[in-house]
Design a protein around this motif. Structure first.
Motif, PDB file in Angstrom:
ATOM      1  N   GLU A   6      50.486 -32.462 -89.628  1.00  0.00           N
ATOM      2  CA  GLU A   6      49.615 -31.224 -89.972  1.00  0.00           C
ATOM      3  C   GLU A   6      48.890 -30.775 -88.381  1.00  0.00           C
ATOM      4  N   LYS A   7      48.458 -31.912 -87.645  1.00  0.00           N
ATOM      5  CA  LYS A   7      47.747 -31.845 -86.235  1.00  0.00           C
ATOM      6  C   LYS A   7      48.891 -30.995 -85.576  1.00  0.00           C
ATOM      7  N   GLU A   8      50.074 -31.558 -85.308  1.00  0.00           N
ATOM      8  CA  GLU A   8      51.250 -31.128 -84.490  1.00  0.00           C
ATOM      9  C   GLU A   8      51.598 -29.538 -84.793  1.00  0.00           C
ATOM     10  N   PHE A   9      51.462 -29.378 -86.145  1.00  0.00           N
ATOM     11  CA  PHE A   9      51.859 -27.924 -86.338  1.00  0.00           C
ATOM     12  C   PHE A   9      50.749 -27.041 -86.123  1.00  0.00           C
ATOM     13  N   LYS A  10      49.476 -27.250 -86.359  1.00  0.00           N
ATOM     14  CA  LYS A  10      48.567 -26.351 -86.034  1.00  0.00           C
ATOM     15  C   LYS A  10      48.512 -26.217 -84.334  1.00  0.00           C
ATOM     16  N   GLU A  11      48.853 -27.325 -83.664  1.00  0.00           N
ATOM     17  CA  GLU A  11      48.919 -26.966 -82.167  1.00  0.00           C
ATOM     18  C   GLU A  11      49.840 -26.191 -81.731  1.00  0.00           C
ATOM     19  N   PHE A  12      51.282 -26.271 -82.652  1.00  0.00           N
ATOM     20  CA  PHE A  12      52.383 -25.499 -82.303  1.00  0.00           C
ATOM     21  C   PHE A  12      51.906 -23.921 -82.570  1.00  0.00           C
ATOM     22  N   LEU A  13      51.325 -23.727 -83.687  1.00  0.00           N
ATOM     23  CA  LEU A  13      50.973 -22.342 -84.088  1.00  0.00           C
ATOM     24  C   LEU A  13      49.764 -21.621 -82.960  1.00  0.00           C
ATOM     25  N   ARG A  14      49.001 -22.632 -82.540  1.00  0.00           N
ATOM     26  CA  ARG A  14      48.136 -22.118 -81.483  1.00  0.00           C
ATOM     27  C   ARG A  14      48.582 -21.847 -80.170  1.00  0.00           C
ATOM     28  N   GLN A  15      49.709 -22.533 -79.899  1.00  0.00           N
ATOM     29  CA  GLN A  15      50.570 -22.144 -78.604  1.00  0.00           C
ATOM     30  C   GLN A  15      51.010 -21.008 -78.907  1.00  0.00           C
ATOM     31  N   GLU A  52      52.083 -20.035 -73.845  1.00  0.00           N
ATOM     32  CA  GLU A  52      52.214 -21.074 -72.827  1.00  0.00           C
ATOM     33  C   GLU A  52      51.237 -21.153 -71.723  1.00  0.00           C
ATOM     34  N   LYS A  53      50.424 -22.285 -71.171  1.00  0.00           N
ATOM     35  CA  LYS A  53      49.592 -22.067 -70.309  1.00  0.00           C
ATOM     36  C   LYS A  53      49.947 -23.046 -69.459  1.00  0.00           C
ATOM     37  N   ASP A  54      50.742 -24.172 -69.772  1.00  0.00           N
ATOM     38  CA  ASP A  54      51.271 -25.310 -68.513  1.00  0.00           C
ATOM     39  C   ASP A  54      51.788 -24.703 -67.491  1.00  0.00           C
ATOM     40  N   PRO A  55      51.245 -24.744 -66.392  1.00  0.00           N
ATOM     41  CA  PRO A  55      51.995 -24.350 -65.092  1.00  0.00           C
ATOM     42  C   PRO A  55      53.286 -24.663 -64.900  1.00  0.00           C
TER      43      PRO A  55
END
Length: 62
Positions: free
Chosen positions: A29-38, A43-46
């Motif tokens: 659930e945590k990984e999925f919510k992070e995926f949706l947020r991203q 993407e913000k990772d340089p």
């Protein structure tokens, strides 16, 4: 917005119900919510942004 939320809910339920033998990755659930947020924020990772830019110069992405 409501449709997007329903689609993501269905995708999450389908993913959680999927068999691990069909080679799909099942997210917590945590990984999925992070995926949706991203997806929502982008993407913000340089390093990833730089690699993506290099790929776009090699071949156009449509």
């Amino acid at each position: 917005m409501k449709v997007k939320a329903k689609v993501s809910d269905v995708l999450h339920l389908e993913d959680r119900n999927a068999s691990t033998e069909d080679s799909r990755t099942i997210l917590s659930e945590k990984e999925f919510k992070e995926f949706l947020r991203q997806l929502k924020e982008g993407e913000k990772d340089p390093e990833i942004l730089s690699a993506r830019q290099k790929l776009m110069h090699l071949k156009p992405v449509w």
